[in-house]
Design an enzyme around this catalytic site. Structure first.
Site, PDB file in Angstrom:
ATOM      1  N   ILE A 146       0.854  -1.183   0.000  1.00 10.42           N
ATOM      2  CA  ILE A 146       0.000   0.000   0.000  1.00 10.42           C
ATOM      3  C   ILE A 146       0.892   1.235   0.000  1.00 10.42           C
ATOM      4  O   ILE A 146       2.072   1.159   0.349  1.00 10.42           O
ATOM      5  CB  ILE A 146      -0.976   0.022   1.203  1.00 10.42           C
ATOM      6  CG1 ILE A 146      -0.240  -0.194   2.520  1.00 10.42           C
ATOM      7  CG2 ILE A 146      -2.060  -1.014   1.039  1.00 10.42           C
ATOM      8  CD1 ILE A 146      -1.159  -0.194   3.733  1.00 10.42           C
ATOM      9  N   ASP A 147       0.336   2.358  -0.399  1.00 10.91           N
ATOM     10  CA  ASP A 147       1.104   3.590  -0.549  1.00 10.91           C
ATOM     11  C   ASP A 147       1.710   4.049   0.773  1.00 10.91           C
ATOM     12  O   ASP A 147       1.219   3.713   1.859  1.00 10.91           O
ATOM     13  CB  ASP A 147       0.217   4.708  -1.095  1.00 10.91           C
ATOM     14  CG  ASP A 147      -0.237   4.461  -2.522  1.00 10.91           C
ATOM     15  OD1 ASP A 147       0.405   3.645  -3.209  1.00 10.91           O
ATOM     16  OD2 ASP A 147      -1.233   5.078  -2.936  1.00 10.91           O
ATOM     17  N   ARG A 148       2.759   4.865   0.655  1.00 13.64           N
ATOM     18  CA  ARG A 148       3.443   5.406   1.838  1.00 13.64           C
ATOM     19  C   ARG A 148       2.462   6.036   2.826  1.00 13.64           C
ATOM     20  O   ARG A 148       2.508   5.767   4.034  1.00 13.64           O
ATOM     21  CB  ARG A 148       4.482   6.457   1.407  1.00 13.64           C
ATOM     22  CG  ARG A 148       5.170   7.157   2.582  1.00 13.64           C
ATOM     23  CD  ARG A 148       5.953   8.368   2.104  1.00 13.64           C
ATOM     24  NE  ARG A 148       7.156   7.996   1.396  1.00 13.64           N
ATOM     25  CZ  ARG A 148       8.361   7.869   1.969  1.00 13.64           C
ATOM     26  NH1 ARG A 148       8.503   8.054   3.270  1.00 13.64           N
ATOM     27  NH2 ARG A 148       9.414   7.551   1.239  1.00 13.64           N
ATOM     28  N   ASN A 149       1.565   6.877   2.343  1.00 11.84           N
ATOM     29  CA  ASN A 149       0.702   7.642   3.237  1.00 11.84           C
ATOM     30  C   ASN A 149      -0.632   6.969   3.536  1.00 11.84           C
ATOM     31  O   ASN A 149      -1.487   7.556   4.197  1.00 11.84           O
ATOM     32  CB  ASN A 149       0.477   9.041   2.667  1.00 11.84           C
ATOM     33  CG  ASN A 149       1.750   9.861   2.680  1.00 11.84           C
ATOM     34  OD1 ASN A 149       2.498   9.838   3.647  1.00 11.84           O
ATOM     35  ND2 ASN A 149       2.019  10.561   1.589  1.00 11.84           N
ATOM     36  N   THR A 150      -0.814   5.753   3.038  1.00 16.07           N
ATOM     37  CA  THR A 150      -1.996   4.956   3.373  1.00 16.07           C
ATOM     38  C   THR A 150      -1.605   3.979   4.470  1.00 16.07           C
ATOM     39  O   THR A 150      -0.535   3.387   4.422  1.00 16.07           O
ATOM     40  CB  THR A 150      -2.504   4.182   2.143  1.00 16.07           C
ATOM     41  OG1 THR A 150      -2.890   5.111   1.132  1.00 16.07           O
ATOM     42  CG2 THR A 150      -3.709   3.317   2.502  1.00 16.07           C
TER      43      THR A 150
END
Length: 324
Positions: A146-150
């Site tokens: 999953i994305d860095r900020n998720t």
């Protein structure tokens, strides 16, 4: 001459793939040459780069010692003394980690080595569940990302068989992933299925959204349900039917309700009053719904795992209780 006795975690993979990991300093072209010259043998016999290794095989490498020298730099996990892993579930085969927003899962283009997988490997090594010295090529690996900020649930495999099975399950859509997000506004239709066609723009590092089939675009489907609305914001649960890049962020923005904090698909002007600089999105629930043989992972079938403590839910929707 060096020998490798092929163990369970190294079996089932092609010889050339094994050598890429076990002898990383050996160039691919030279590896193929050494196979032809019978300087690389399996069980004392000539082999081929495509040969699939079996447990119990004896791999013999008649090559210079310099190719076995490891880089002096420590592996990322070896530098970690206190692993930061929020373990949601763990057994002999897999680990479910609750990744915190801001942490990358793998090293990215910024060269960040303080990654989730490094912390998981450190956790497994320090707890005695994984000994790198016993493995020729296998290292614990992530099955999804999953994305860095998720934030949210990420699956790690502790052995090669678990990695293979879980990757097949993900490919065959035998897992259900549900997300929580905070969006601007309050959708008039409180629940439904959104269908779009997404095409990735590599230059902008984001996706374009289309309402009809478009060359280069892939179908994206998301089921959404509004759980609560308050102060111009809504808490929405999204269930992925497909797994496209930035799917939830792009689709919610396309129906007029971008995620709070998302400057890529929303607007910074709307986000600024809240002080949020990254998307409020959390992969909070995971259900295993196996339809085919699951081997050593069979005990997971039918199980659901939920993160009950999602920070932005408490912040914007105090009193809302995340169910099981």
């Amino acid at each position: 001459m060096r020998e490798f006795h092929i163990q369970k975690n190294d079996s089932g993979q092609r010889l050339n793939k094994f050598l890429e990991k076990a002898v990383p300093a050996l160039p691919g072209g030279l590896m193929h040459k050494y196979v032809r010259l019978k300087r690389i043998k399996v069980n004392g016999k000539r082999t081929e780069p495509a040969y699939k290794l079996c447990e119990g095989d004896l791999l013999q490498l008649y090559i210079n010692d310099e190719f076995f020298e490891r880089p002096s730099e420590q592996a990322a996990y070896e530098k970690i003394t206190a692993p930061r892993v929020h373990v949601l579930y763990e057994d002999d085969n897999i680990l479910l980690a609750d990744k915190q927003p801001g942490m990358v899962v793998h090293a990215d283009e910024r060269g960040d080595t303080d990654t989730l997988i490094a912390h998981i490997q450190a956790h497994l090594a320090q707890s005695g569940q994984w000994n790198p010295k016993d493995e020729a090529s296998f290292v614990p690996a992530l099955c999804n990302r999953i994305d860095r900020n998720t934030g949210g649930i990420v699956i790690a495999a502790k052995n090669a068989e678990a990695l293979r099975i879980m990757n097949d399950k993900i490919k065959n859509h035998e897992l259900q992933k549900r997300y929580l997000c905070v969006v601007h506004g309050s959708p008039k239709v409180r629940s439904g299925k959104i269908t779009h066609f997404l095409r990735r723009d590599e230059a902008k590092r984001q996706v374009e959204v289309f309402t009809r089939p478009t060359p280069g675009a892939k179908t994206a489907q998301t089921i959404y349900k509004v759980l609560a609305s308050r102060g111009g914001l809504s808490l929405v649960e999204c269930t992925l039917l497909t797994g496209r890049t930035h799917q939830i962020r792009a689709q919610m923005a396309a129906i007029g309700h971008p995620l709070l904090g998302d400057g890529k698909y929303g607007t910074n002007a709307k986000n600024k009053p809240y002080g949020e600089t990254s998307q409020l999105l959390y992969s909070y629930k995971l259900t295993f719904n196996f339809q085919t043989d699951s081997g050593i992972l069979s005990d997971l079938d039918g199980m659901t795992f939920t993160v009950h403590d999602v920070p932005f839910v408490k912040k914007y929707f105090p009193g809302f209780q995340i169910g099981g």
